[in-house]
Design a protein around this motif. Structure first.
Motif, PDB file in Angstrom:
ATOM      1  N   MET A  47       0.834  -1.201   0.000  1.00  0.00           N
ATOM      2  CA  MET A  47       0.000   0.000   0.000  1.00  0.00           C
ATOM      3  C   MET A  47       0.869   1.252   0.000  1.00  0.00           C
ATOM      4  O   MET A  47       2.020   1.211   0.415  1.00  0.00           O
ATOM      5  CB  MET A  47      -0.874   0.036   1.257  1.00  0.00           C
ATOM      6  N   SER A  48       0.265   2.338  -0.426  1.00  0.00           N
ATOM      7  CA  SER A  48       0.963   3.621  -0.331  1.00  0.00           C
ATOM      8  C   SER A  48       1.082   4.000   1.144  1.00  0.00           C
ATOM      9  O   SER A  48       0.371   3.458   1.994  1.00  0.00           O
ATOM     10  CB  SER A  48       0.179   4.706  -1.074  1.00  0.00           C
ATOM     11  N   TRP A  49       1.952   4.949   1.431  1.00  0.00           N
ATOM     12  CA  TRP A  49       2.150   5.377   2.819  1.00  0.00           C
ATOM     13  C   TRP A  49       0.850   5.917   3.390  1.00  0.00           C
ATOM     14  O   TRP A  49       0.473   5.604   4.513  1.00  0.00           O
ATOM     15  CB  TRP A  49       3.259   6.435   2.870  1.00  0.00           C
ATOM     16  N   SER A  50       0.143   6.723   2.625  1.00  0.00           N
ATOM     17  CA  SER A  50      -1.099   7.319   3.130  1.00  0.00           C
ATOM     18  C   SER A  50      -2.186   6.263   3.343  1.00  0.00           C
ATOM     19  O   SER A  50      -2.949   6.336   4.308  1.00  0.00           O
ATOM     20  CB  SER A  50      -1.598   8.434   2.213  1.00  0.00           C
ATOM     21  N   ASP A  51      -2.259   5.248   2.464  1.00  0.00           N
ATOM     22  CA  ASP A  51      -3.231   4.169   2.667  1.00  0.00           C
ATOM     23  C   ASP A  51      -2.865   3.332   3.895  1.00  0.00           C
ATOM     24  O   ASP A  51      -3.752   2.909   4.640  1.00  0.00           O
ATOM     25  CB  ASP A  51      -3.312   3.267   1.435  1.00  0.00           C
TER      26      ASP A  51
END
Length: 111
Positions: A47-51
């Motif tokens: 996942m992306s950091w924000s997700d």
């Protein structure tokens, strides 16, 4: 059943002496009839950091307490998680904690 979220760096690159055995922490919590959420065991790597952050915040919202490992300051994610836990007014346990203190705190979660 109380849900306890483990916050902090689980596998630091530091000396082995400074590493907390999270399996022992989990076993202690489970022996007190707690459900344990250890985000380091979850599939956030794709996942992306924000997700990842969003998913961890959702897990915190479902938790009753946070068990903070000693090296939490080494991770921006752990620092954010602890801030969120404080905003949610979750019971917070800082490692190390005696069995007696942990039992008393966990018992207070059931009330």
């Amino acid at each position: 059943m109380a849900i306890v979220y483990i916050c902090g760096v689980v596998n630091p690159d530091d000396e082995k002496d400074s590493c907390v055995d999270t399996e022992k922490v989990k076993a202690r919590l489970k022996s007190l009839k707690c459900a344990v959420v250890n985000p380091s065991e979850m599939a956030f790597s794709k996942m992306s950091w924000s997700d990842t952050l969003s998913n961890r915040v959702e897990l915190l919202k479902k938790s009753h307490a946070v068990y903070v490992l000693p090296n939490w300051r080494d991770s921006i994610m752990a620092r954010i998680e602890l801030t969120v836990a404080m905003d949610l007014k979750l019971q917070t346990f800082f490692h190390p904690i005696s069995n007696k203190e942990l039992k008393q705190l966990v018992t207070s979660l059931d009330g």
